[in-house]
Design a protein around this motif. Structure first.
Motif, PDB file in Angstrom:
ATOM      1  N   ASN A  69      59.669  23.108 165.139  1.00 37.70           N
ATOM      2  CA  ASN A  69      59.270  23.218 166.541  1.00 37.70           C
ATOM      3  C   ASN A  69      59.213  21.842 167.205  1.00 37.70           C
ATOM      4  O   ASN A  69      59.634  21.678 168.344  1.00 37.70           O
ATOM      5  CB  ASN A  69      57.901  23.899 166.617  1.00 37.70           C
ATOM      6  N   HIS A  70      58.712  20.858 166.463  1.00 34.30           N
ATOM      7  CA  HIS A  70      58.626  19.504 167.025  1.00 34.30           C
ATOM      8  C   HIS A  70      60.025  18.948 167.265  1.00 34.30           C
ATOM      9  O   HIS A  70      60.281  18.265 168.250  1.00 34.30           O
ATOM     10  CB  HIS A  70      57.845  18.577 166.091  1.00 34.30           C
ATOM     11  N   PHE A  71      60.943  19.259 166.326  1.00 33.52           N
ATOM     12  CA  PHE A  71      62.311  18.767 166.460  1.00 33.52           C
ATOM     13  C   PHE A  71      62.952  19.278 167.750  1.00 33.52           C
ATOM     14  O   PHE A  71      63.471  18.499 168.551  1.00 33.52           O
ATOM     15  CB  PHE A  71      63.160  19.190 165.248  1.00 33.52           C
ATOM     16  N   ILE A  72      62.884  20.585 167.973  1.00 32.02           N
ATOM     17  CA  ILE A  72      63.584  21.123 169.151  1.00 32.02           C
ATOM     18  C   ILE A  72      62.941  20.631 170.448  1.00 32.02           C
ATOM     19  O   ILE A  72      63.635  20.393 171.434  1.00 32.02           O
ATOM     20  CB  ILE A  72      63.714  22.669 169.138  1.00 32.02           C
ATOM     21  N   ASP A  88      65.188  17.727 155.309  1.00 27.72           N
ATOM     22  CA  ASP A  88      65.461  18.985 156.011  1.00 27.72           C
ATOM     23  C   ASP A  88      64.223  19.890 156.060  1.00 27.72           C
ATOM     24  O   ASP A  88      63.921  20.481 157.087  1.00 27.72           O
ATOM     25  CB  ASP A  88      66.641  19.717 155.360  1.00 27.72           C
ATOM     26  N   GLY A  89      63.503  19.967 154.956  1.00 27.46           N
ATOM     27  CA  GLY A  89      62.305  20.828 154.935  1.00 27.46           C
ATOM     28  C   GLY A  89      61.263  20.320 155.896  1.00 27.46           C
ATOM     29  O   GLY A  89      60.627  21.086 156.635  1.00 27.46           O
ATOM     30  N   ASP A  90      61.087  19.004 155.916  1.00 28.33           N
ATOM     31  CA  ASP A  90      60.086  18.381 156.776  1.00 28.33           C
ATOM     32  C   ASP A  90      60.465  18.504 158.248  1.00 28.33           C
ATOM     33  O   ASP A  90      59.657  18.914 159.078  1.00 28.33           O
ATOM     34  CB  ASP A  90      59.966  16.905 156.383  1.00 28.33           C
ATOM     35  N   LEU A  91      61.705  18.167 158.579  1.00 28.93           N
ATOM     36  CA  LEU A  91      62.108  18.106 159.989  1.00 28.93           C
ATOM     37  C   LEU A  91      62.421  19.464 160.585  1.00 28.93           C
ATOM     38  O   LEU A  91      62.237  19.678 161.782  1.00 28.93           O
ATOM     39  CB  LEU A  91      63.347  17.208 160.143  1.00 28.93           C
ATOM     40  N   PHE A  92      62.930  20.393 159.760  1.00 28.38           N
ATOM     41  CA  PHE A  92      63.440  21.642 160.334  1.00 28.38           C
ATOM     42  C   PHE A  92      62.671  22.891 159.918  1.00 28.38           C
ATOM     43  O   PHE A  92      62.793  23.918 160.548  1.00 28.38           O
ATOM     44  CB  PHE A  92      64.922  21.819 159.987  1.00 28.38           C
ATOM     45  N   THR A  93      61.918  22.817 158.831  1.00 33.02           N
ATOM     46  CA  THR A  93      61.198  24.022 158.426  1.00 33.02           C
ATOM     47  C   THR A  93      59.766  23.913 158.947  1.00 33.02           C
ATOM     48  O   THR A  93      59.448  24.486 159.984  1.00 33.02           O
ATOM     49  CB  THR A  93      61.289  24.232 156.910  1.00 33.02           C
ATOM     50  N   ILE A  94      58.969  23.075 158.326  1.00 38.20           N
ATOM     51  CA  ILE A  94      57.592  22.949 158.834  1.00 38.20           C
ATOM     52  C   ILE A  94      57.577  22.228 160.184  1.00 38.20           C
ATOM     53  O   ILE A  94      56.707  22.468 161.018  1.00 38.20           O
ATOM     54  CB  ILE A  94      56.679  22.255 157.787  1.00 38.20           C
ATOM     55  N   GLY A  95      58.544  21.359 160.421  1.00 43.54           N
ATOM     56  CA  GLY A  95      58.529  20.574 161.660  1.00 43.54           C
ATOM     57  C   GLY A  95      59.553  21.010 162.693  1.00 43.54           C
ATOM     58  O   GLY A  95      59.801  20.302 163.670  1.00 43.54           O
TER      59      GLY A  95
END
Lengths: 288, 376
Positions: free
Chosen positions: A117-120, A108-115
């Motif tokens: 913007n890339h996810f959306i 979650d931290g990787d995909l949604f916090t630092i990452g």
């Protein structure tokens, strides 16, 4: 290539039933006793095994963190990238290898916090990727700090008095950004989770599977959630399956109610579909 | 295809160079003064069966070209200072995973947003050291649209030969300058192909190198089931968190470049036969420097010029040779002294070194360089 059946292997001493998908020369893994990542990883490997897709057509990309180590344990083409950047790396690889199934396995931290913007943006593009997110509400590897998924008031090492920020609803965010497939399960919904991952592989476009997971060592201890088994039993007990509801109503309250299920399963033109739609006229005009 | 002459902008020439040597993937983010590279790639790539994707930021752009390069496509991105800063993260990943790709920096004046539309040469040291940890890098410099075309091809070739991101450093003036560019027939262009291992999957290890310390690659999806990581890793590509493995990996990352500097380093020498004063210049500053050299010669000053094409690794062997033989080095650059520091290091006190510095936002007038040459 010949795949070994899980049943055939079950009786063999010393061999993991999914050993043809595991880099067993890398065992033991780094995950703590009681950690749920192994369950999610096993569901992912089982889904790969059951998919009837050639193993060589899969690649697994991870970011940084405990869940990010998954790429290093899977015996497939696999890349362990930088913090938050697994999705754009996977985007480049997918464009180069459009026929391959690209799985992003991270936390979650990787995909949604630092990452985030890339996810959306990958969801908006409907990039043909399968994202499996281990949501354990915290940064486990660094010892349990607050993340954008940490529940309100939860204690972490950087919110000693409790988290004063509101978390994202990951499933809702994925759906709002344009994901074609969104599901959420806990780690005790093993069969449903495995089926969802299988469906996600076969889904054209951006598919997202969120897995509510315990981190007994960091998040569990700080919030006095009890022993590992107790935590996941609790998550399972308070979870309610509500398939097809709007993900904005997919409540995630780890004290009272965790709404799980398959929320989104739609057909939407992918990045590649739209590329093909826009570019052939240019080629035709040039007489190619 | 015939040789053609085109009257194009430096940024456009850079994109054309990439297309000419087989670049098939570009991921980028708009930024002045590099946007025209992306614009040209967006137009050209679909015509040659490639893909342009505009990413959400420069971190994503850099990550995407690494992924695409692993997928077998020659890949490139372009940016300017602020974006270059963001790319540093995954340039490091490209270094440690050893991924061939090209990163173009059309420099503008900084720090921060600085002068977006005006030139500088302030990122020379950032190109060398900008990503964390110690590493070797290859960076090339161009002072005209033609050179940008040629050097972009050279950058792709070096990236494949030595398996690392290669940086193309130019600046706003060269990027936006329109000049004649000769584009040779594509089949006459030397293209260094990817080094592909011929070993079967059961024998192949991703980081076992050839004699020149570079490890051949294999394709993704071809049954090799490789693993690559940003962590310190052994020959198998597996993370091993120990000092001995760190040394083994680092030695190779460093010495695959250091042991091959003679192959990598290129520069031009002008009027050097009897030169007592040598101007060491690169990029846009090499052009007013050349004019200053001509003017100095007219005045009877024995002036020569060393024009740097390879910036990193630095051509230290030649400068060490020259230092005891000349009266002085003059280093014009649009910063407060970056390459000048390298010249000082290599000269080791054996000759006088004068920096002709500039804050950025404009290029040198030849007189500014001539004045320093005359004083020496």
């Amino acid at each position: 290539m010949k795949k070994q059946g899980i049943k055939e292997l079950n009786g063999m001493p010393g061999k993991h039933p999914l050993s043809d998908l595991l880099r067993d020369d890398r065992m033991p893994h780094i995950w703590c006793p009681g950690c749920d990542i192994g369950t999610i990883f096993a569901s992912c490997l089982t889904a790969i095994h059951e998919s009837n897709i050639d193993y060589n057509d899969f690649a697994v990309i991870s970011g940084i963190g405990c869940s990010g180590r998954a790429a290093g344990y899977v015996k497939l083409d696999s890349f362990h990238t930088t913090h938050g950047r697994a999705i754009p790396f996977a985007t480049g690889l997918k464009i180069a290898k459009p026929k391959m199934k690209i799985i992003v396995f991270s936390g979650d931290g990787d995909l949604f916090t630092i990452g985030g913007n890339h996810f959306i943006h990958a969801a908006r593009r409907n990039m043909d990727l399968t994202i499996i997110c281990v949501n354990n509400f915290t940064y486990g590897m660094t010892g349990g700090q607050v993340a954008s998924s940490t529940p309100f008031k939860a204690r972490t090492s950087t919110t000693p008095n409790g988290n004063f920020e509101r978390p994202f609803n990951l499933a809702y965010m994925a759906a709002a950004a344009g994901a074609a497939y969104v599901a959420r399960w806990t780690t005790l919904h093993v069969r449903r989770l495995t089926n969802s991952i299988l469906e996600a592989f076969n889904k054209k476009g951006f598919s997202f599977v969120e897995v509510i997971s315990s981190c007994p060592t960091s998040f569990g201890r700080k919030n006095k959630l009890g022993p590992p088994l107790h935590i996941i039993q609790h998550f399972h007990k308070i979870s309610v399956i509500k398939n097809s509801i709007h993900p904005k109503d997919a409540n995630l309250d780890i004290e009272k109610e965790i709404v799980v299920g398959k929320f989104v399963d739609i057909e939407r033109p992918t990045f590649f579909d739209l590329w093909e739609e826009i570019y052939p006229p240019i080629r035709e005009k040039r007489g190619e | 295809m015939e040789e053609t002459e085109q009257f194009i902008m430096g940024d456009t020439a850079c994109a054309e160079g990439a297309i000419a040597c087989g670049c098939k993937f570009f991921a980028g983010y708009p930024i002045t003064p590099a946007t025209e590279v992306a614009e040209r790639m967006a137009k050209r790539l679909p015509q040659v069966g490639g893909t342009y994707i505009q990413m959400e930021d420069e971190m994503a752009s850099m990550a995407a070209i690494l992924g695409a390069s692993w997928g077998g496509l020659k890949s490139m991105t372009s940016t300017s200072g602020p974006g270059f800063s963001l790319m540093m993260e995954n340039i490091g990943l490209g270094i440690i995973m050893e991924v061939p790709c090209v990163v173009v920096n059309v420099q503008r004046a900084g720090p921060s947003t600085g002068l977006p539309t005006l030139c500088a040469q302030g990122d020379m040291m950032q190109a060398r050291w900008g990503s964390h940890g110690h590493y070797e890098i290859i960076a090339l410099s161009a002072s005209s649209p033609q050179e940008l075309f040629d050097i972009t091809i050279k950058a792709f070739n070096l990236s494949e030969k030595y398996r690392l991101p290669v940086l193309v450093l130019t600046d706003e003036v060269v990027g936006h300058m329109t000049e004649k560019v000769v584009i040779p027939p594509y089949d006459k262009i030397d293209v260094y192909p990817r080094r592909i291992s011929t070993l079967p999957p059961e024998e192949y290890l991703p980081y076992v190198s050839d004699e020149d310390m570079v490890a051949p690659m294999v394709g993704v999806g071809e049954g090799y089931r490789i693993h690559s990581t940003g962590l310190t890793h052994d020959k198998r590509g597996y993370p091993v968190i120990t000092a001995p493995v760190q040394k083994e990996m680092m030695d190779r990352l460093i010495y695959k470049i250091r042991n091959n500097v003679d192959d990598i380093v290129k520069y031009e020498e002008i009027e050097m036969a009897d030169a007592e004063i040598v101007v060491i210049a690169y990029g846009i500053s090499a052009r007013p420097a050349l004019k200053a050299l001509e003017m100095a010669r007219d005045r009877g000053i024995k002036c020569g010029m060393m024009k740097l094409i390879t910036i990193w690794p630095f051509p230290e062997k030649r400068i060490k040779e020259l230092a005891p033989q000349v009266r002085g080095f003059v280093v014009p650059e649009i910063n407060y002294g970056q390459i000048c520091l390298e010249v000082e290091r290599c000269s080791a006190g054996k000759t006088e070194i004068v920096l002709v510095g500039h804050a950025g936002g404009a290029i040198f007038h030849p007189n500014e360089i001539l004045e320093v040459i005359s004083r020496l």
